[in-house]
Design a protein around this motif. Structure first.
Motif: not given
Length: 317
Positions: A22-30
């Motif tokens: 689960s995650f909302r902020q995509r920047a870290k995953m990107r």
């Protein structure tokens, strides 16, 4: 018709990771995917997803990042001790066999091998002989020749080339092993004659005599350490790994090795093959890593809850 898997964009990769964490902020995953790549990252996501029943819910992305870093640190520790086993066993094989045969180039002589590996099953026996004749022995001879002749890659071996003080000599095993992989060494041990295999164990470990069964146990321990080293060398995920079967020493209690192909079974093989001081250091390094990590190691099933006690109960070989 041959099917083709189509590449996916980075943004599509980010979307697919939502299946696992689960995650909302995509920047870290990107940022993480730019470094690790989707396939590698998804292995960690799938591992966490497979443990939802134990954890109680889908994990957040920060847990996956923590798991990834833990795996990196774990590989660093395990790779060090795999290398310790490799160097120790290469030295033992080289020294024990060359002294026993009074021949530093014994490894190039077929008389010192058992092509069948002493296998009783006719089908496996034929396979072993065929592999020895068509692959293994030819590769050993070819490897030695290439080392001697390749002046560009191995200028330091000039003594064994034309004009050198040892130009008429083949490379002794201790020289060849300096340039050989773990797999070559373990395969050589598999194929060596029984008396040589026992002699290597007597040279390396605590007892003065070892049996054929003992040499067969060591085959599985070497294979276990070899494939663990390959995981580490290729930055593959070791958390949750399953690999080749490691056999239990009859001197150990059954509870000491509950599973024969998981991560703890690799620790079992390492302890059997490491000097006692190294085995103690391995345990201490793992304890430090586990204390540093925020992960619930036991809930995730990375190691047994009683792994320290189990490790301590593994008898010296």
């Amino acid at each position: 018709m041959e099917s083709t898997e189509m590449p996916i964009t980075l943004e599509e990769q980010v979307n697919l990771m939502k299946k696992y964490v689960s995650f909302r902020q995509r920047a870290k995953m990107r940022k993480f995917l730019l470094y690790a790549g989707y396939f590698r990252a998804s292995r960690y996501g799938k591992f966490l997803l497979s443990n939802v029943g134990n954890i109680g819910s889908k994990s957040k992305q920060d847990v996956m990042f923590e798991l990834y870093q833990f795996d990196v640190d774990l590989r660093r520790i395990l790779n060090y001790y795999c290398n310790r086993v490799e160097v120790r066993f290469k030295s033992a094989l080289s020294n024990a066999c060359s002294i026993y045969t009074n021949d530093g180039t014994f490894y190039l002589d077929k008389q010192y091998y058992t092509p069948s590996k002493g296998e009783r099953d006719a089908k496996i026996r034929k396979h072993n002989i065929r592999y020895f004749q068509n692959v293994f022995y030819g590769d050993i001879v070819s490897r030695e020749e290439k080392l001697r002749k390749d002046i560009v890659k191995y200028p330091e071996l000039k003594e064994y080339r034309k004009g050198g003080s040892r130009q008429n000599n083949n490379l002794p095993v201790w020289v060849t092993f300096s340039y050989s992989e773990f797999g070559t060494m373990s395969m050589m041990y598999n194929y060596l004659r029984g008396d040589l295999r026992k002699n290597i164990l007597a040279y390396s470990f605590a007892r003065s005599k070892y049996s054929k069964k003992d040499t067969e146990l060591v085959d599985t321990w070497l294979d276990g350490v070899r494939n663990l080293r390959n995981y580490c060398a290729h930055n593959s995920m070791v958390v949750g790994m399953t690999s080749s079967v490691v056999l239990r020493d009859p001197a150990d209690d059954v509870a000491t090795l509950p599973n024969d192909n998981d991560l703890f079974s690799r620790l079992y093989a390492l302890k059997k093959l490491l000097p006692e001081d190294d085995a103690i250091s391995l345990k201490n390094d793992l304890i430090k890593l586990l204390k540093k990590s925020k992960l619930d190691i036991h809930t995730l099933g990375i190691l047994p809850a009683t792994w320290e006690t189990m490790f301590d109960r593994i008898n010296v070989f």
